[in-house]
Design a protein around this motif. Structure first.
Motif, PDB file in Angstrom:
ATOM      1  N   TYR A  75      27.193  89.801  15.397  1.00  0.00           N
ATOM      2  CA  TYR A  75      26.405  89.211  16.483  1.00  0.00           C
ATOM      3  C   TYR A  75      26.149  90.272  17.543  1.00  0.00           C
ATOM      4  O   TYR A  75      26.774  91.338  17.560  1.00  0.00           O
ATOM      5  N   ARG A  76      25.208  89.983  18.434  1.00  0.00           N
ATOM      6  CA  ARG A  76      24.917  90.848  19.561  1.00  0.00           C
ATOM      7  C   ARG A  76      24.660  89.975  20.777  1.00  0.00           C
ATOM      8  O   ARG A  76      24.034  88.918  20.672  1.00  0.00           O
ATOM      9  N   LEU A  77      25.154  90.409  21.937  1.00  0.00           N
ATOM     10  CA  LEU A  77      24.990  89.659  23.180  1.00  0.00           C
ATOM     11  C   LEU A  77      23.949  90.344  24.065  1.00  0.00           C
ATOM     12  O   LEU A  77      24.091  91.525  24.400  1.00  0.00           O
ATOM     13  N   TYR A  78      22.914  89.584  24.419  1.00  0.00           N
ATOM     14  CA  TYR A  78      21.914  90.074  25.356  1.00  0.00           C
ATOM     15  C   TYR A  78      22.109  89.336  26.681  1.00  0.00           C
ATOM     16  O   TYR A  78      22.172  88.109  26.708  1.00  0.00           O
ATOM     17  N   VAL A  79      22.192  90.074  27.769  1.00  0.00           N
ATOM     18  CA  VAL A  79      22.369  89.459  29.082  1.00  0.00           C
ATOM     19  C   VAL A  79      21.207  89.887  29.971  1.00  0.00           C
ATOM     20  O   VAL A  79      20.895  91.073  30.089  1.00  0.00           O
ATOM     21  N   GLY A  80      20.541  88.912  30.568  1.00  0.00           N
ATOM     22  CA  GLY A  80      19.393  89.190  31.416  1.00  0.00           C
ATOM     23  C   GLY A  80      19.785  89.304  32.879  1.00  0.00           C
ATOM     24  O   GLY A  80      20.526  88.460  33.393  1.00  0.00           O
ATOM     25  N   VAL A  81      19.310  90.352  33.541  1.00  0.00           N
ATOM     26  CA  VAL A  81      19.594  90.565  34.959  1.00  0.00           C
ATOM     27  C   VAL A  81      18.283  90.918  35.667  1.00  0.00           C
ATOM     28  O   VAL A  81      17.293  91.307  35.039  1.00  0.00           O
ATOM     29  N   TYR A  82      18.290  90.812  36.989  1.00  0.00           N
ATOM     30  CA  TYR A  82      17.099  91.091  37.784  1.00  0.00           C
ATOM     31  C   TYR A  82      17.211  92.454  38.452  1.00  0.00           C
ATOM     32  O   TYR A  82      18.309  92.864  38.880  1.00  0.00           O
ATOM     33  N   PRO A  83      16.090  93.164  38.600  1.00  0.00           N
ATOM     34  CA  PRO A  83      16.144  94.515  39.196  1.00  0.00           C
ATOM     35  C   PRO A  83      16.596  94.518  40.653  1.00  0.00           C
ATOM     36  O   PRO A  83      17.080  95.554  41.135  1.00  0.00           O
ATOM     37  N   ASN A  84      16.460  93.384  41.343  1.00  0.00           N
ATOM     38  CA  ASN A  84      16.887  93.326  42.738  1.00  0.00           C
ATOM     39  C   ASN A  84      18.311  92.790  42.898  1.00  0.00           C
ATOM     40  O   ASN A  84      18.693  92.339  43.973  1.00  0.00           O
ATOM     41  N   ASP A  85      19.086  92.842  41.811  1.00  0.00           N
ATOM     42  CA  ASP A  85      20.473  92.361  41.849  1.00  0.00           C
ATOM     43  C   ASP A  85      21.397  93.468  41.326  1.00  0.00           C
ATOM     44  O   ASP A  85      21.949  93.358  40.221  1.00  0.00           O
ATOM     45  N   PRO A  86      21.566  94.540  42.085  1.00  0.00           N
ATOM     46  CA  PRO A  86      22.350  95.685  41.592  1.00  0.00           C
ATOM     47  C   PRO A  86      23.810  95.355  41.331  1.00  0.00           C
ATOM     48  O   PRO A  86      24.436  95.961  40.447  1.00  0.00           O
ATOM     49  N   GLY A  87      24.368  94.377  42.061  1.00  0.00           N
ATOM     50  CA  GLY A  87      25.765  94.020  41.832  1.00  0.00           C
ATOM     51  C   GLY A  87      25.986  93.454  40.442  1.00  0.00           C
ATOM     52  O   GLY A  87      26.934  93.834  39.739  1.00  0.00           O
TER      53      GLY A  87
END
Length: 377
Positions: free
Chosen positions: A14-26
């Motif tokens: 399996y592989r885990l993809y996690v989505g993040v936003y460019p304005n959320d550096p933390g």
């Protein structure tokens, strides 16, 4: 969530993809720190600042997954939220049951915060929905809405939907894309399966566990979004489905009854408050209460139906969470009603704003991941 998931999941591929936003550096830094310890985790920074809709974030993950398809065939896509505690055997269940199916949905078991009636009422509602409503839908052949988490969707089905939508399978103009996606898959002829399976190793229910909102303001915002997306805007967006599919029409009608139910609730609670006032006024004025047999029979009938409904609620909660929580489900029933009464005007205002061409606003609900050692049973 990422560290816990890779430590718990018992599956070889399996592989885990996690989505993040460019304005959320933390969040980007935290996710990349975990990804550096495990090659199966991919952190995908979306093209737009957040918060956007959940579907918009999922589409970013889909594009990354398609780009990685050259590494080998991908059997299914499993959706999870960042607050989810995954079961070790869930991918094994998905891997087995997705054969011949377009989507497989696991039960959702909300974690109950001690002393929070608001948090606990989610446990009651999901227990009833995933013990009674979803199996009945499957038995009747009606479309199965997805919970938005703990569901596996066949990759070929998502690819077909993406081809029709310009490469993006998730509708980023929807407030409840998970609900609508389940209906859309059914309309395309895809088979949906709701899986209540127990792990033979410890007899635990293979399900998604997560904390839900535990305060009235946060629960109200979430319920208003659900009500807007399913009962109001959902009617405009998805219609009534396949012609002559009476079972599906009936279930969609039940999904969309929330505004009417809230109106009935408001009238009922007003009547409960006014009844002793009426009796007191009759006593003070020395007048007799009118004898209305129809009202008496309606009172008896609706009381019996309420007792039946509460009994089903208690039984479902006991089945998934034990008898202690089942006892608390009775006061939580009224807490849930109050939340619905508060959420309804907010949902109607939001829907009217959409009708007037206003922007789609994603009212993000804050969640928390359980601390290590938190009991999950």
């Amino acid at each position: 969530m990422l560290a816990t998931a890779v430590a718990r999941i018992d599956h070889p591929d399996y592989r885990l993809y996690v989505g993040v936003y460019p304005n959320d550096p933390g969040t980007i830094a935290a996710a990349r720190a975990v990804a550096a310890t495990d090659p199966r985790i991919r952190v995908i920074v979306g093209p737009r600042d957040g918060p956007t809709t959940k579907a918009d974030c999922l589409n970013s993950l889909w594009r990354a997954l398609v780009a990685d398809a050259a590494d080998g065939p991908i059997k299914a896509v499993v959706l999870h939220d960042a607050e989810d505690v995954v079961h070790a055997a869930e991918l094994t269940v998905f891997d087995t049951l997705i054969e011949g199916s377009a989507v497989v949905q696991l039960p959702v078991l909300p974690l109950v915060r001690r002393g929070s009636l608001v948090s606990g009422h989610y446990a009651d509602e999901f227990a009833y929905a995933h013990i009674v409503q979803q199996p009945v839908r499957a038995m009747l052949g009606a479309a199965m809405p997805l919970a938005g988490t703990g569901c596996a969707i066949a990759t070929d089905m998502l690819a077909a939907i993406a081809a029709d939508r310009g490469g993006a399978p998730f509708d980023d103009t929807s407030l409840t894309e998970d609900y609508e996606l389940g209906l859309h898959i059914a309309e395309r002829g895809g088979r949906s399966r709701f899986a209540r399976v127990r792990d033979p190793r410890d007899d635990s229910l293979i399900a998604v566990r997560a904390y839900f909102p535990d305060s009235v303001p946060t629960a109200t915002r979430q319920k208003a979004r659900w009500m807007t997306g399913i009962a109001l805007a959902g009617w405009d967006r998805t219609g009534w489905g396949r012609p002559q599919a009476l079972a599906d029409h009936w279930m969609r009608f039940r999904d969309r009854r929330a505004p009417v139910s809230v109106l009935v609730l408001a009238i009922a609670y007003a009547a409960i408050l006014l009844w002793p006032l009426s009796v007191g006024l009759h006593w003070l004025t020395g007048t007799a209460v009118a004898d209305d047999r129809l009202a008496d029979w309606l009172l008896i009938a609706t009381t019996l139906l309420l007792v039946w409904r509460l009994g089903m609620r208690v039984g479902c909660t006991a089945h998934d969470h034990g008898w202690r929580q089942a006892g608390w489900s009775l006061p939580r029933f009224f807490v849930g009603n109050i939340i619905a009464l508060i959420a309804a005007p907010r949902a109607i205002r939001r829907y009217l704003t959409l009708l007037r061409g206003g922007p789609l606003i994603w009212d993000k609900t804050a969640h928390a991941f359980p601390e290590p050692g938190t009991p999950l049973a």
